[in-house]
Motif scaffolding. Structure first.
Motif, PDB file in Angstrom:
ATOM      1  N   MET A 240       0.904  -1.326   0.182  1.00 51.95           N
ATOM      2  CA  MET A 240       0.064   0.041   0.067  1.00 51.95           C
ATOM      3  C   MET A 240       0.845   1.234  -0.110  1.00 51.95           C
ATOM      4  O   MET A 240       2.108   1.339   0.589  1.00 51.95           O
ATOM      5  CB  MET A 240      -0.847   0.105   1.150  1.00 51.95           C
ATOM      6  CG  MET A 240      -2.118  -1.108   1.331  1.00 51.95           C
ATOM      7  SD  MET A 240      -3.390  -0.984   0.174  1.00 51.95           S
ATOM      8  CE  MET A 240      -4.189   0.450   0.973  1.00 51.95           C
ATOM      9  N   ALA A 241       0.332   2.357  -0.458  1.00 54.42           N
ATOM     10  CA  ALA A 241       1.090   3.422  -0.588  1.00 54.42           C
ATOM     11  C   ALA A 241       0.855   4.309   0.557  1.00 54.42           C
ATOM     12  O   ALA A 241      -0.163   3.976   1.356  1.00 54.42           O
ATOM     13  CB  ALA A 241       0.366   4.505  -1.702  1.00 54.42           C
ATOM     14  N   VAL A 242       1.625   5.256   0.900  1.00 57.67           N
ATOM     15  CA  VAL A 242       1.822   5.848   2.224  1.00 57.67           C
ATOM     16  C   VAL A 242       1.062   7.185   2.074  1.00 57.67           C
ATOM     17  O   VAL A 242       1.864   7.963   0.969  1.00 57.67           O
ATOM     18  CB  VAL A 242       3.352   6.061   2.873  1.00 57.67           C
ATOM     19  CG1 VAL A 242       3.080   7.171   4.025  1.00 57.67           C
ATOM     20  CG2 VAL A 242       3.867   4.929   3.167  1.00 57.67           C
ATOM     21  N   ASP A 243       0.093   7.624   2.519  1.00 59.92           N
ATOM     22  CA  ASP A 243      -0.643   8.795   2.428  1.00 59.92           C
ATOM     23  C   ASP A 243       0.154   9.939   3.212  1.00 59.92           C
ATOM     24  O   ASP A 243       0.728   9.706   4.390  1.00 59.92           O
ATOM     25  CB  ASP A 243      -1.980   8.868   2.820  1.00 59.92           C
ATOM     26  CG  ASP A 243      -2.658   7.990   1.597  1.00 59.92           C
ATOM     27  OD1 ASP A 243      -2.227   7.731   0.730  1.00 59.92           O
ATOM     28  OD2 ASP A 243      -3.954   7.434   2.141  1.00 59.92           O
ATOM     29  N   LEU A 244       0.256  11.403   2.920  1.00 56.92           N
ATOM     30  CA  LEU A 244       0.846  12.060   3.694  1.00 56.92           C
ATOM     31  C   LEU A 244      -0.256  13.165   4.167  1.00 56.92           C
ATOM     32  O   LEU A 244      -0.968  13.519   3.362  1.00 56.92           O
ATOM     33  CB  LEU A 244       1.872  13.055   2.972  1.00 56.92           C
ATOM     34  CG  LEU A 244       2.978  12.147   1.952  1.00 56.92           C
ATOM     35  CD1 LEU A 244       3.856  13.032   1.371  1.00 56.92           C
ATOM     36  CD2 LEU A 244       3.561  11.260   3.095  1.00 56.92           C
ATOM     37  N   LEU A 245      -0.047  13.746   5.339  1.00 63.85           N
ATOM     38  CA  LEU A 245      -0.866  15.125   5.742  1.00 63.85           C
ATOM     39  C   LEU A 245       0.147  16.302   6.203  1.00 63.85           C
ATOM     40  O   LEU A 245       0.802  15.856   6.999  1.00 63.85           O
ATOM     41  CB  LEU A 245      -1.580  14.531   6.883  1.00 63.85           C
ATOM     42  CG  LEU A 245      -2.774  15.724   7.241  1.00 63.85           C
ATOM     43  CD1 LEU A 245      -4.064  15.460   7.274  1.00 63.85           C
ATOM     44  CD2 LEU A 245      -2.201  16.574   8.461  1.00 63.85           C
ATOM     45  N   LEU A 246       0.073  17.211   5.419  1.00 68.81           N
ATOM     46  CA  LEU A 246       1.020  18.233   5.476  1.00 68.81           C
ATOM     47  C   LEU A 246       0.514  19.511   5.649  1.00 68.81           C
ATOM     48  O   LEU A 246      -0.385  20.026   4.979  1.00 68.81           O
ATOM     49  CB  LEU A 246       1.903  18.249   4.284  1.00 68.81           C
ATOM     50  CG  LEU A 246       2.636  17.108   3.689  1.00 68.81           C
ATOM     51  CD1 LEU A 246       3.113  17.270   2.376  1.00 68.81           C
ATOM     52  CD2 LEU A 246       3.566  16.511   4.661  1.00 68.81           C
ATOM     53  N   GLY A 247       1.085  20.520   6.653  1.00 69.19           N
ATOM     54  CA  GLY A 247       0.772  21.828   6.860  1.00 69.19           C
ATOM     55  C   GLY A 247       1.164  22.841   5.545  1.00 69.19           C
ATOM     56  O   GLY A 247       2.309  22.472   5.171  1.00 69.19           O
ATOM     57  N   LEU A 248       0.326  23.598   4.925  1.00 67.39           N
ATOM     58  CA  LEU A 248       0.859  24.310   3.831  1.00 67.39           C
ATOM     59  C   LEU A 248       1.066  25.496   4.323  1.00 67.39           C
ATOM     60  O   LEU A 248       1.736  26.448   3.395  1.00 67.39           O
ATOM     61  CB  LEU A 248      -0.317  24.472   2.798  1.00 67.39           C
ATOM     62  CG  LEU A 248      -0.767  22.783   2.285  1.00 67.39           C
ATOM     63  CD1 LEU A 248      -1.867  23.047   1.458  1.00 67.39           C
ATOM     64  CD2 LEU A 248       0.452  22.125   1.729  1.00 67.39           C
ATOM     65  N   GLN A 249       1.087  26.123   5.369  1.00 64.18           N
ATOM     66  CA  GLN A 249       1.437  27.553   5.575  1.00 64.18           C
ATOM     67  C   GLN A 249       2.623  27.731   6.680  1.00 64.18           C
ATOM     68  O   GLN A 249       3.596  26.668   6.436  1.00 64.18           O
ATOM     69  CB  GLN A 249       0.182  28.242   6.241  1.00 64.18           C
ATOM     70  CG  GLN A 249      -0.879  28.248   5.335  1.00 64.18           C
ATOM     71  CD  GLN A 249      -2.431  28.314   5.858  1.00 64.18           C
ATOM     72  OE1 GLN A 249      -2.794  27.855   6.888  1.00 64.18           O
ATOM     73  NE2 GLN A 249      -3.157  29.181   5.201  1.00 64.18           N
ATOM     74  N   TRP A 250       2.498  28.572   7.831  1.00 68.91           N
ATOM     75  CA  TRP A 250       3.484  28.297   8.672  1.00 68.91           C
ATOM     76  C   TRP A 250       3.335  27.526  10.007  1.00 68.91           C
ATOM     77  O   TRP A 250       3.548  28.109  11.141  1.00 68.91           O
ATOM     78  CB  TRP A 250       3.751  29.908   9.059  1.00 68.91           C
ATOM     79  CG  TRP A 250       4.696  30.620   8.035  1.00 68.91           C
ATOM     80  CD1 TRP A 250       6.077  30.285   7.915  1.00 68.91           C
ATOM     81  CD2 TRP A 250       4.360  31.764   7.226  1.00 68.91           C
ATOM     82  NE1 TRP A 250       6.397  31.377   7.050  1.00 68.91           N
ATOM     83  CE2 TRP A 250       5.462  32.260   6.526  1.00 68.91           C
ATOM     84  CE3 TRP A 250       3.208  32.346   6.937  1.00 68.91           C
ATOM     85  CZ2 TRP A 250       5.366  33.136   5.736  1.00 68.91           C
ATOM     86  CZ3 TRP A 250       2.952  33.584   6.116  1.00 68.91           C
ATOM     87  CH2 TRP A 250       4.158  33.756   5.250  1.00 68.91           C
ATOM     88  N   GLY A 251       2.728  26.342   9.634  1.00 66.85           N
ATOM     89  CA  GLY A 251       2.208  25.639  11.038  1.00 66.85           C
ATOM     90  C   GLY A 251       0.840  26.136  11.508  1.00 66.85           C
ATOM     91  O   GLY A 251       0.344  27.183  11.302  1.00 66.85           O
TER      92      GLY A 251
END
Ligand code: GDP
Ligand code: IMO
Ligand code: MG
Length: 428
Positions: A1-12
């Motif tokens: 299975m692929a690994v999904d990512l959850l990322l902040g797009l601003q300054w946290g």
């Protein structure tokens, strides 16, 4: 299975902790891959607020395994405090929490070095959380660091002493007034190391590989945000790790072709804590309202966060660098009651209108150009269905989706787990 990512797009502080908690039921493993106790991830459920710093935000779910990956830096003292809090809540973390042997350890002297470096910078200080993040990553890349796996070796205390002594001479080099009692700090540190050693250390890249192979689902939880990335952020006012998608590959040992969905999370406006440029920052009543209604105080340091309008130029840049596939818009509820909303859609840069993030976004170089929107008066916090969202908010969302060319699949309307609106089926 692929690994999904959850990322902040601003300054946290976009709300990563909340969304990871919401999504954990879809995953077997939640993994942190960078940063350390500079992060403060807030979760709210059953009327209670929980703040996590190093421990992944899936920890409150019995069925999930939580991995602290090799790219993370761990302060045993803060880690122990987090564990104590979990124990008070009756969370049985012993079977579900795994730690990479390759994660680096923050020593008490790393924290002191952080403080000395900031004090020496004076007005040019970064506004670090003073958790020792920069000095620990410096020792990692300088090949001097102490890793979790070293704690299993018989000579690790000698290595500790040598490194701490070196740090002390570096602290005196800074020639700033920093008072400390290292013996006290070390007593606390070695107590915490005992607790850390009672947890399960693993060769995490092998674990992740086998987990993927056997079909387990994995969500990688980012810390900080893209604009704080050491390479792509507003350098030098950044953190010391890669907060962007590539950081998940190096911070977990996942190959790039095994990354699946990239969830990008952003606030409906913008905040920043610490120093550094912030083109859409507000110094008026609107900014003050965002801070007050949004309760914009740092979850780690308690500092008040600077607030401003949504910066679409910066958001586009973050989507590009990360390859975002789905967006999540947080804190829409905070904008209720604004008559007019503004979104920065271009910068005036050296007399020209530009649509990308230039090398230098200091105020003397960049002036935001805004597009205005009608606000909405409705309170969103009790809404649970996309069909309930006011027309003006839908227009705001439609505009962002069109500009960014990425669907917004979650709209968050309050801090609680339940205050989460799904716009159609979430792909994962
Ligand atoms: P993280 O670092 O990205 O996990 O975010 P933080 O926990 O540092 O900051 C987000 C803050 O906003 C926390 O206090 C959350 O409880 C809160 N929060 C998250 N989502 C929402 C939302 O949709 N509306 C409101 N009003 N607060 C939210
Ligand atoms: P989460 O994961 C917001 C900021 C600090 C400072 C700069 C460098 O909760 O979103 P550091 O301690 O890393 O040397 O600080 O980065 N910063 C954050 N701002 N959220 C965070 O984490 C942050 N972690 C670091 O305020 O400006
Ligand atoms: Mg935070």
């Amino acid at each position: 299975m692929a690994v999904d990512l959850l990322l902040g797009l601003q300054w946290g502080d976009e709300g990563k902790g909340k969304i990871v908690d919401v999504l954990t039921s879809n995953y077997n493993i939640i993994a942190r891959f960078q940063g350390g106790p500079n992060a403060g991830h807030t979760l709210v459920f059953n009327g209670k607020k929980h703040v996590l710093h190093t421990i992944p935000s899936g920890i409150f779910h019995d069925d999930a395994t939580n991995l602290v990956g090799n790219g993370v830096v761990i302060d045993p003292v803060i880690f122990k405090k987090e564990l104590d809090k979990l124990e008070e809540q009756g969370v049985d973390y012993r079977k579900s929490l795994l730690i990479s042997r390759k994660a680096h350890i923050i020593l008490p002297t790393h924290r002191l070095l952080d403080a000395a470096s900031e004090a020496a910078k004076g007005k040019a200080k970064i506004g670090s959380t003073l958790k020792g993040i920069g000095p620990t990553y410096m020792d990692k890349t300088g090949r001097n660091g102490i890793r979790v796996g070293d704690l299993e070796l018989s000579d690790w205390k000698t290595r500790y002493r040598n490194l701490a002594d070196k740090h002390e001479s570096m602290i005196s080099y800074y020639n700033v007034d920093i008072e400390y009692d290292l013996a006290d700090l070390e007593t606390e540190f070695f107590e915490a190391i005992k607790v850390l050693k009672s947890l399960k250390f693993i060769d995490s890249e092998e674990y992740i590989y086998q987990a993927q192979k056997s079909g387990q689902t994995i969500l990688a939880e980012g810390a900080q945000g893209s604009l704080l990335d050491i390479d792509f952020g507003t350098y030098p006012f950044v953190t010391s790790s890669n907060t962007t998608a590539a950081g998940a590959c190096t911070g977990l040992g996942v190959s790039p072709n095994k990354i699946g969905e990239v969830f990008g999370i952003f606030k409906a406006y913008t905040t920043r804590v610490g120093s550094g440029p912030f083109p859409t920052e507000l110094f008026d009543k609107d900014g003050e309202t965002m801070g007050r209604v949004g309760n914009e105080f740092g979850a780690t340091t308690g500092r008040s966060r600077r607030c401003g309008w949504l910066d679409l130029v910066a958001l586009k840049y973050a989507c590009q660098v990360n390859g975002v596939t789905q967006l999540m818009m947080m804190k829409g509820d905070v904008l209720s009651g604004f008559k007019t909303l503004k979104v920065c859609t271009a910068y005036k840069y050296k007399g020209e209108e530009i649509y990308h993030l230039p090398y230098n976004i200091e105020p003397e170089n960049v002036e935001p150009i805004y597009t205005e929107f009608n606000g909405w008066a409705e309170d969103l916090t009790a809404m649970s269905d996309a069909a309930q969202l006011p027309k003006a908010l839908n227009e705001y969302i439609d505009f962002l989706e069109k500009e960014l060319e990425i669907p917004i699949t979650i709209v968050s309307v309050g801090p609680d787990r339940k205050q989460t609106i799904f716009r159609g089926e979430l792909v994962s």
